[in-house]
Every structure is written in structure tokens, then in C-alpha cells.
Design an enzyme around this catalytic site. Sequence first.
Site, short mmCIF file in Angstrom:
data_model
loop_
_atom_site.label_atom_id
_atom_site.label_comp_id
_atom_site.label_asym_id
_atom_site.label_seq_id
_atom_site.Cartn_x
_atom_site.Cartn_y
_atom_site.Cartn_z
N GLU A 177 0.80 -1.23 0.00
CA GLU A 177 0.00 0.00 0.00
C GLU A 177 0.83 1.28 0.00
OE1 GLU A 177 -2.84 -0.10 3.17
OE2 GLU A 177 -4.00 -1.69 2.26
N GLU A 190 -5.24 -8.71 1.07
CA GLU A 190 -5.95 -8.39 2.32
C GLU A 190 -7.43 -8.20 2.03
OE1 GLU A 190 -4.49 -5.02 4.63
OE2 GLU A 190 -2.43 -5.63 4.24
C1 BG6 Z 1 -4.22 -2.06 5.40
C2 BG6 Z 1 -2.86 -2.38 5.94
O1 BG6 Z 1 -4.24 -0.70 5.18
O2 BG6 Z 1 -5.33 -2.27 6.17
C3 BG6 Z 1 -2.86 -3.12 7.25
O3 BG6 Z 1 -2.06 -3.02 5.00
C4 BG6 Z 1 -3.98 -2.58 8.12
O4 BG6 Z 1 -1.60 -3.01 7.82
C5 BG6 Z 1 -5.30 -2.92 7.42
O5 BG6 Z 1 -3.97 -3.01 9.43
C6 BG6 Z 1 -6.53 -2.53 8.18
O6 BG6 Z 1 -6.51 -1.17 8.47
P1 BG6 Z 1 -6.82 -0.65 9.92
O7 BG6 Z 1 -6.58 0.82 9.86
O8 BG6 Z 1 -8.25 -0.97 10.18
O9 BG6 Z 1 -5.90 -1.38 10.82
#
Ligand code: BG6
Length: 468
Positions: free
Chosen positions: A164, A371
Site C-alpha cells: 500500500e 488483504e
Molecule cells: C491495510 C494495511 O491498510 O489495512 C494493514 O495493509 C492494516 O496493515 C489494514 O492493518 C486494516 O486497516 P486498519 O486501519 O483498520 O488497521
Amino acid sequence: MGFQKDFLWGSATAAYQVEGGWNQDGKGVSIWDTYSKIPGTTYNGTNGDIAADHYNRYKEDVKTMGEMGLKAYRFSIAWTRILPNGRGDINYKGIEFYNNLINELLKYNIEPIITLYHWDLPQNLQDKYGGWESREIIKDFKKYAEICFENFGDRVKYWIVINEPNVFVGLGYDIALHPPGVKDKKRSLEVGHITAVANAEVIHSFRKMVPDGKIGSSIAYGPAYSASDSEEDKLALKNYYDHAVWWWFDPYFKGEYPQEALKYNIEKYGAPTILDEDIELMKSAKSDFIGINYYCTQMIADNKEGIGYNGMNNDGKKGSQKENGVPGLFKQIRNTKLEYTDWDWAIDPDGLRYGMVQLKKRYNLPILISENGLGAVDPIDENGEIKDIARIDYLREHIKACKKAIDEGIELWGYCTWSYIDLLSWLNGYKKQYGFVYVDRNNNLTRRKKASYFWYKKVIESNGEDLD
Ligand code: BG6
């Protein structure tokens, strides 16, 4: 049709969020080790010093991954474990840790997927030359990547170069929520470009060093809709894609920038500085797949009134998210047709399918979902069981959307949930949970399998057929 036989049913974490052991065994200090300790930067002052203590408990964690039947585990390497100062002497204890982790995964037939950079830049490089703001980092990042290829490339086939860039550059240099806490669009544009050049350099090294491996980077992807059919909203949607979506995918996966947005940024900010050889390098560095991190879609509207950045919902109070935008280009508004999470992220499984169709049209590359998941405060019943039904519902619908996308011709290699285990959310502390495995922070970080753990086990066993 449906999921291919060797589909990578996976789950993901990142070093700073899960490992802990922040100064153990010779690890150096990263920008997150420093930043999270500055008062007021993170939710309730939380940090990753201990996190889920995965550094010391990886065997126990991999064992439960094995029992689940997980096919792939995506994790990131902490640059500061390998090179405590970001360059120079290697810390062999760091190499040993990742070797042990990889070997443990392979013992359970779990495919390791390595992310080289998930935001924990060595502090020394930040201090020395401003980290990603200097082209010096390209050489250092390349060297670090080569050390990883040399040591782990014999066993690890799948690699993600950068996680990201759009998030860490945007939050670090546009709105000062991540280190180094800057608000300067010109600097942000320069940094973004340097990450794309570094990505290309690393891909070139990879081709020489891991010839049978697969490599790509992961972009945070928020496909979007126009708020109405008006010409103004449709133009805003185009602006959103050009400036906030293709602006990141294009340099990584086509070696160029969307032309109108590039012209706009150069006229308005005098950035990014693109050298002739950059484009040649970026174009010749071909990725094997596009990594996407998908959580939600956006609803986009015209923004003549000049709405800028107004803050984020970082405490899980549903409805507290304000409208954000880029004055004159677009703004993000609430989509009244969709349900939202407590952190005000739109739940939109079909957006994942639709988003992948858009990527196929533009880049025609295989996709790895690196993810996808639901951040929530999970209910714990009187017996201590965690019945995270909302997470199961979320994942089920997104997996159905993947199936549809495959039937529409998308070449999808794998699906990694975020996250395997409850871990630190950069700005939302430990309150926002994502994992299949609960970590009892009041009881020596004891692990407990949630309902979603058993559900995903069935999904994997049936290769995505049994989603009930
Ligand atoms: C992504 C990242 O942005 O989303 C992760 O790669 C992150 O590291 C995940 O934890 C979820 O985002 P958040 O802000 O809810 O933890």
C-alpha cells in the site's frame, strides 16, 4: 469454473503489527518504533512493542495455521531485523528468525508469501537522508531486498515488494497521520514516485535471483461509484480514479502515470520529478500479479465547495466519519445503499468483483487479494467463546464475489484475509480486531480460536464450496 485446485487460501499479518520483540536479538529501531511513542500519534498511545508477541510464539501460531489447513500465510519482514541500520551489517539473528518461520510454515505445507516493505522503515535511513524522500533509498531498499532473495528465495515463491504505497505515502506526507508526519503535497508526490522506481529496481533484481518466483506489489484499492448521473459527479469520479486510484496502479503495473493527472500535478506542484531512465526502468519491470487490499468502495461526488481532509473515524464510533475530499477534484460521501462497519467503512462485496473486472480491463494481469477483512470489536460470550458472526458474514460474501469474478474470467490466484490473528491496527490500537485467533491481552497474550477460525477451515477444506 470456481476456485482452481491450487488456490491460495491465505491469511495475512505484518511485522510491526504482530511480532513485538521490538528490540530483541539485535533488531534496529524503525520509524514506527519511534513515532508510536510520540504522545498523541496513535489510539490511546498503543504501540507494537509487544504486539501479539509472534516473534516469540511463531511456532504456536504456525501450528494453529496448520490445524486450520491454511494454504498460504502472508507476512512481512522487518527490515530492521535484517539490517538494524537499514544498510551495512547484517543481523544474522534476524535472518535466522525468518528462516525458522519459513521452515515451520513449509512443515505444514503452508506457502509463505513475503512482503518486503510494510511501512516499518529503519529510523536510521529516515534520519540520514529523509527515508523515502531521497533517491538514496532506492539503492538501500534494493540491497535489503537482495539479501532477502538470497536467503529466502530458495523456499519462498511469492513476494510482495511494497504494501500500500498509496496509504503510507498519503498518511505520511499528505495528512500527517503516519510517520514522518508531513502535510505537503509536493513532497508526497516525490515520495510516491520514488517508491515506484524502487519497486521496479527490486523486480529487476528478483528476476535474476529468483527466476521461478512470482512478484508484485499490493495497492489499497477502493473502487468507486458516481453519486449521480450529473456531469459534475461523473467528472469527480474520473478525477478520483485518475488521482487516487490509477495514479498508484499505473506506475507500478504499466510504468507510466495517468496523463491528465500528471499534467495537473506538475502544473500545480511541480512534482513528481521523473527522470527519463525512470520510465524505461518502470516499464521494463513487469509484475507477475497485482496485489490488492480490499476493504470497501467509495461514493464520489463533485467537490466545488472545496472540502478537504476532515479527519477519520479511529475509535469505532459509527457515523462519526466526516466527508473528506480534494478541493476542486472530488469528495467521498456516504453511500446510502450500503451497510457500514463501526469504523465507517462501507461493506460492499460486489465492489470487490467489480473492482477486479476494472483491473483486468486496464492491466490484464492475474490478481492476488492480499488483504480483505472486517475490523470490529468481537463479542465474547459468558463461556469466553468468540462468536464473530459478523466477520464470517463479511468474509462469506466477499468469497462469493471472488467466485463470481472468477466465473467472469478473472485470474485470481489467492485470497488472504486480514488478519490471521488479532494484532495492532496502526491508528486504532488493539480495539479494532480482524483475526481468526483472539489474543487475550489481559491474560499473558493467550490465544483462542474464534468461530471464524472453524468456519474458514471448512471453506479451505471444501475449496470454497462450503460457505455456510
Ligand atoms: C491495510 C494495511 O491498510 O489495512 C494493514 O495493509 C492494516 O496493515 C489494514 O492493518 C486494516 O486497516 P486498519 O486501519 O483498520 O488497521
